[in-house]
Write a protein that holds these residues in place. Structure first.
Motif, PDB file in Angstrom:
ATOM      1  N   VAL A 110     -48.738 -16.325   0.536  1.00 38.04           N
ATOM      2  CA  VAL A 110     -48.047 -15.383  -0.350  1.00 38.04           C
ATOM      3  C   VAL A 110     -46.843 -14.792   0.383  1.00 38.04           C
ATOM      4  CG1 VAL A 110     -48.291 -13.165  -1.550  1.00 38.04           C
ATOM      5  CG2 VAL A 110     -50.142 -14.821  -1.628  1.00 38.04           C
ATOM      6  N   ASP A 111     -45.729 -14.678  -0.318  1.00 41.67           N
ATOM      7  CA  ASP A 111     -44.531 -14.000   0.182  1.00 41.67           C
ATOM      8  C   ASP A 111     -44.239 -12.829  -0.737  1.00 41.67           C
ATOM      9  OD1 ASP A 111     -43.848 -15.279   2.455  1.00 41.67           O
ATOM     10  OD2 ASP A 111     -42.463 -16.695   1.536  1.00 41.67           O
ATOM     11  N   VAL A 112     -43.356 -11.974  -0.295  1.00 42.49           N
ATOM     12  CA  VAL A 112     -43.045 -10.782  -1.089  1.00 42.49           C
ATOM     13  C   VAL A 112     -41.529 -10.604  -1.193  1.00 42.49           C
ATOM     14  CG1 VAL A 112     -43.313  -8.272  -1.231  1.00 42.49           C
ATOM     15  CG2 VAL A 112     -45.183  -9.652  -0.349  1.00 42.49           C
ATOM     16  N   VAL A 113     -41.056 -10.334  -2.410  1.00 43.39           N
ATOM     17  CA  VAL A 113     -39.644  -9.992  -2.634  1.00 43.39           C
ATOM     18  C   VAL A 113     -39.576  -8.481  -2.794  1.00 43.39           C
ATOM     19  CG1 VAL A 113     -37.627 -10.299  -4.128  1.00 43.39           C
ATOM     20  CG2 VAL A 113     -39.352 -12.073  -4.042  1.00 43.39           C
ATOM     21  N   LEU A 114     -38.605  -7.846  -2.155  1.00 43.48           N
ATOM     22  CA  LEU A 114     -38.403  -6.402  -2.333  1.00 43.48           C
ATOM     23  C   LEU A 114     -37.200  -6.184  -3.240  1.00 43.48           C
ATOM     24  CD1 LEU A 114     -39.211  -3.481  -1.406  1.00 43.48           C
ATOM     25  CD2 LEU A 114     -37.480  -3.711   0.363  1.00 43.48           C
ATOM     26  N   VAL A 115     -37.409  -5.478  -4.353  1.00 39.40           N
ATOM     27  CA  VAL A 115     -36.302  -5.155  -5.263  1.00 39.40           C
ATOM     28  C   VAL A 115     -36.036  -3.655  -5.121  1.00 39.40           C
ATOM     29  CG1 VAL A 115     -35.457  -5.233  -7.633  1.00 39.40           C
ATOM     30  CG2 VAL A 115     -37.090  -6.950  -6.857  1.00 39.40           C
ATOM     31  N   GLU A 119     -34.820   0.541 -10.851  1.00 44.06           N
ATOM     32  CA  GLU A 119     -34.608   1.169 -12.161  1.00 44.06           C
ATOM     33  C   GLU A 119     -33.137   1.159 -12.577  1.00 44.06           C
ATOM     34  OE1 GLU A 119     -34.594   2.741  -9.458  1.00 44.06           O
ATOM     35  OE2 GLU A 119     -33.641   4.701  -9.580  1.00 44.06           O
ATOM     36  N   THR A 120     -32.236   0.856 -11.631  1.00 43.97           N
ATOM     37  CA  THR A 120     -30.806   0.829 -11.969  1.00 43.97           C
ATOM     38  C   THR A 120     -30.295  -0.609 -12.120  1.00 43.97           C
ATOM     39  OG1 THR A 120     -30.199   0.852  -9.642  1.00 43.97           O
ATOM     40  CG2 THR A 120     -30.344   2.987 -10.721  1.00 43.97           C
ATOM     41  N   ARG A 121     -31.183  -1.573 -12.063  1.00 42.36           N
ATOM     42  CA  ARG A 121     -30.744  -2.976 -12.120  1.00 42.36           C
ATOM     43  C   ARG A 121     -30.962  -3.573 -13.511  1.00 42.36           C
ATOM     44  NH1 ARG A 121     -30.231  -5.583  -6.899  1.00 42.36           N
ATOM     45  NH2 ARG A 121     -30.808  -4.118  -5.265  1.00 42.36           N
ATOM     46  N   SER A 122     -30.013  -4.406 -13.914  1.00 44.31           N
ATOM     47  CA  SER A 122     -30.172  -5.113 -15.181  1.00 44.31           C
ATOM     48  C   SER A 122     -31.163  -6.259 -14.973  1.00 44.31           C
ATOM     49  CB  SER A 122     -28.825  -5.664 -15.645  1.00 44.31           C
ATOM     50  OG  SER A 122     -28.425  -6.697 -14.777  1.00 44.31           O
ATOM     51  N   LEU A 123     -31.646  -6.798 -16.074  1.00 43.24           N
ATOM     52  CA  LEU A 123     -32.596  -7.908 -16.008  1.00 43.24           C
ATOM     53  C   LEU A 123     -31.983  -9.106 -15.273  1.00 43.24           C
ATOM     54  CD1 LEU A 123     -35.394  -8.808 -16.899  1.00 43.24           C
ATOM     55  CD2 LEU A 123     -34.432  -9.499 -19.080  1.00 43.24           C
ATOM     56  N   GLN A 124     -30.704  -9.332 -15.550  1.00 41.80           N
ATOM     57  CA  GLN A 124     -30.003 -10.460 -14.922  1.00 41.80           C
ATOM     58  C   GLN A 124     -29.889 -10.277 -13.397  1.00 41.80           C
ATOM     59  OE1 GLN A 124     -26.771 -11.678 -17.552  1.00 41.80           O
ATOM     60  NE2 GLN A 124     -25.672 -12.198 -15.683  1.00 41.80           N
ATOM     61  N   GLU A 125     -29.617  -9.037 -12.979  1.00 44.21           N
ATOM     62  CA  GLU A 125     -29.520  -8.747 -11.535  1.00 44.21           C
ATOM     63  C   GLU A 125     -30.870  -8.989 -10.859  1.00 44.21           C
ATOM     64  OE1 GLU A 125     -26.950  -5.151 -10.105  1.00 44.21           O
ATOM     65  OE2 GLU A 125     -27.776  -4.693 -12.060  1.00 44.21           O
ATOM     66  N   ILE A 126     -31.935  -8.507 -11.515  1.00 39.46           N
ATOM     67  CA  ILE A 126     -33.281  -8.688 -10.949  1.00 39.46           C
ATOM     68  C   ILE A 126     -33.592 -10.181 -10.839  1.00 39.46           C
ATOM     69  CG2 ILE A 126     -35.752  -8.357 -11.429  1.00 39.46           C
ATOM     70  CD1 ILE A 126     -35.036  -5.604 -12.593  1.00 39.46           C
ATOM     71  N   ALA A 127     -33.309 -10.925 -11.906  1.00 41.85           N
ATOM     72  CA  ALA A 127     -33.610 -12.365 -11.907  1.00 41.85           C
ATOM     73  C   ALA A 127     -32.832 -13.081 -10.804  1.00 41.85           C
ATOM     74  CB  ALA A 127     -33.277 -12.961 -13.273  1.00 41.85           C
ATOM     75  N   LEU A 129     -31.647 -11.883  -7.997  1.00 41.76           N
ATOM     76  CA  LEU A 129     -32.176 -11.501  -6.681  1.00 41.76           C
ATOM     77  C   LEU A 129     -33.481 -12.248  -6.389  1.00 41.76           C
ATOM     78  CD1 LEU A 129     -32.188  -9.548  -4.190  1.00 41.76           C
ATOM     79  CD2 LEU A 129     -33.511  -7.996  -5.606  1.00 41.76           C
ATOM     80  N   VAL A 130     -34.351 -12.315  -7.405  1.00 45.47           N
ATOM     81  CA  VAL A 130     -35.651 -12.966  -7.193  1.00 45.47           C
ATOM     82  C   VAL A 130     -35.467 -14.467  -6.946  1.00 45.47           C
ATOM     83  CG1 VAL A 130     -37.852 -13.548  -8.294  1.00 45.47           C
ATOM     84  CG2 VAL A 130     -36.975 -11.228  -8.452  1.00 45.47           C
ATOM     85  N   TRP A 131     -34.625 -15.129  -7.755  1.00 44.62           N
ATOM     86  CA  TRP A 131     -34.419 -16.574  -7.554  1.00 44.62           C
ATOM     87  C   TRP A 131     -33.820 -16.853  -6.173  1.00 44.62           C
ATOM     88  CZ3 TRP A 131     -37.350 -19.366 -10.192  1.00 44.62           C
ATOM     89  CH2 TRP A 131     -37.508 -19.238 -11.565  1.00 44.62           C
ATOM     90  N   ARG A 132     -32.848 -16.016  -5.771  1.00 41.49           N
ATOM     91  CA  ARG A 132     -32.204 -16.222  -4.466  1.00 41.49           C
ATOM     92  C   ARG A 132     -33.243 -16.100  -3.348  1.00 41.49           C
ATOM     93  NH1 ARG A 132     -28.172 -13.017  -5.355  1.00 41.49           N
ATOM     94  NH2 ARG A 132     -28.904 -11.184  -4.275  1.00 41.49           N
ATOM     95  N   THR A 133     -34.090 -15.070  -3.437  1.00 41.03           N
ATOM     96  CA  THR A 133     -35.107 -14.862  -2.402  1.00 41.03           C
ATOM     97  C   THR A 133     -36.121 -16.002  -2.397  1.00 41.03           C
ATOM     98  OG1 THR A 133     -34.833 -12.514  -2.823  1.00 41.03           O
ATOM     99  CG2 THR A 133     -36.678 -13.135  -1.444  1.00 41.03           C
ATOM    100  N   LEU A 134     -36.533 -16.434  -3.596  1.00 45.40           N
ATOM    101  CA  LEU A 134     -37.522 -17.521  -3.696  1.00 45.40           C
ATOM    102  C   LEU A 134     -36.979 -18.817  -3.079  1.00 45.40           C
ATOM    103  CD1 LEU A 134     -39.311 -15.766  -5.561  1.00 45.40           C
ATOM    104  CD2 LEU A 134     -39.512 -17.723  -7.062  1.00 45.40           C
TER     105      LEU A 134
END
Lengths: 305, 86
Positions: A110-115, A119-127, A129-134
């Protein structure tokens, strides 16, 4: 170096008596302060939203990203949950930071992404960030990989004593975070999306308690399945997903948990409203910083540098 | 079906246990075949087999909608690489 927790604990007078009883219990072995609440969400709105995003968003949006955004927005509405226990005191986190657990096929663990400031991020920003980290994690290119390799290369006795020292320090003092692995302590929440392909229907889920006490809340969503629902008084087949939230009674009680869960459920059932909420929070934060510049993150970084 | 499409279909059939009705034009996203983990494995497979490196910006719904759209992206990248080498 970052200081994730506010400089003084939550005043004792603000903590309910029963929370104090758990807080001052002789040890976690004797008093189980875990509260776990499971519910279901009508996932039809979520599925339609994901499909709509696939036509408009330049980034692929998944249930994990929506779950992260919903958790952040729900926490912003219920800040009393964004806290942790240090010793016998309760501290509030400065920001709403979330951890997302994911399976890394590269090493089978298991790995962990830190966002951060989720609460100030749009859905696109979150996505994004997560894809880049993955991708970085799966290619073994993330900077954090070097720290993980160092940890794994320690002999068993060294690992044991390092962990024992770390846990002892973490349980007794509101420490700053140092280094990339330690940065994960900046977050009170672990988000788990277990709606992967071929996952069995989820009826119950009990997350583990992490050895350190930085995680106070665990949010888990299971796979979506077809079920018979009552809509407008009539039975109908609809998509349903299980949702579990685990909290610590030393920080919140079942009433607060129920209210948080109701907000989270509502956001997941109507996800279209969340980008507007995130934009509103950016405006509110900017206005607050203009009025009280000493609260800004930049200022905090300057102070701690 | 070209070679790229056949390779990608073979990979997904192997990993996701797709039934015979699934073809290169089937919707990978709406059908729920492509979850986050399988998508990452697919990206790494494309990297290894075709030498085409996807970044997070490439993880777009338009690219991963069907095997045909994905194969077209891979072939386009390979063509532009070959043109640069020539």
């Amino acid at each position: 170096m970052k200081w994730p927790l506010k400089s003084s604990p939550v005043p004792r007078e603000q903590l309910p008596l029963y929370n104090l009883m758990y807080l001052h219990a002789p040890g976690i072995e004797h008093a189980d302060s875990t509260i776990l609440w499971g519910t279901e969400i009508d996932a039809s709105g979520l599925q339609s939203w994901l499909e709509a995003c696939r036509s408009t968003s330049p980034v692929l949006i998944s249930t994990s990203h929506v779950l992260l955004q919903a958790t952040a927005q729900a926490l912003a509405q219920h800040p009393d949950l964004n806290r942790r226990v240090v010793g016998r005191r309760v501290f509030a986190y400065r920001n709403i930071n979330l951890r997302l657990a994911f399976q890394n096929p590269a090493h089978g663990g298991v790995d962990v992404v830190l966002v951060q400031s989720a609460e100030t991020r749009s859905l696109q920003e979150i996505a994004s960030l997560v894809w880049r980290t993955l991708l970085l994690a799966n290619r073994g290119e993330a900077d954090i990989e070097r720290d993980r390799r160092r940890m794994r290369s320690l002999p068993a006795w060294g690992f044991h004593w390092l962990m024992a020292l770390y846990r002892w320090l973490d349980r007794h003092w509101a420490l700053p975070t140092i280094g990339r692995l330690d940065d994960l302590r900046c977050s009170a929440v672990l988000v788990n999306d277990l709606s992967f392909r071929n996952a069995p229907p989820m009826r119950c889920y009990k997350p583990t308690r992490f050895p350190d006490e930085s995680i106070s809340i665990n949010v888990t969503m299971g796979p979506i399945e077809e079920k018979v629902l009552v809509r407008d008084g009539q039975p109908a087949v609809g998509s349903v997903a299980p949702l579990f939230v685990k909290v610590d009674h030393r920080i919140v009680d079942a009433y607060q948990l129920g209210r948080f869960l109701a907000t989270l459920r509502e956001l997941l059932q109507h996800p279209a409203q969340m980008d507007a909420l995130a934009a509103e929070r950016i405006r509110a934060t900017a206005a607050r910083w203009l009025q009280r510049p000493e609260e800004s993150s930049d200022n905090l970084v300057r102070k701690t540098a | 079906m070209n070679r790229t499409e056949a390779e990608l279909l073979g990979f997904l059939q192997d990993r996701a246990g797709l039934d015979a009705s699934f073809d290169t034009g089937s919707d990978l996203l709406a059908s729920g075949v492509l979850d986050s983990m399988l998508l990452i494995e697919l990206v790494l497979y494309i990297d290894r087999v075709f030498g085409v490196v996807f970044t997070s910006d490439d993880v777009a719904p338009a690219n991963f909608r069907t095997i045909e759209t994905l194969a077209a992206v891979v072939d386009q990248r390979l063509d532009s690489c070959q043109r640069r080498v020539a």
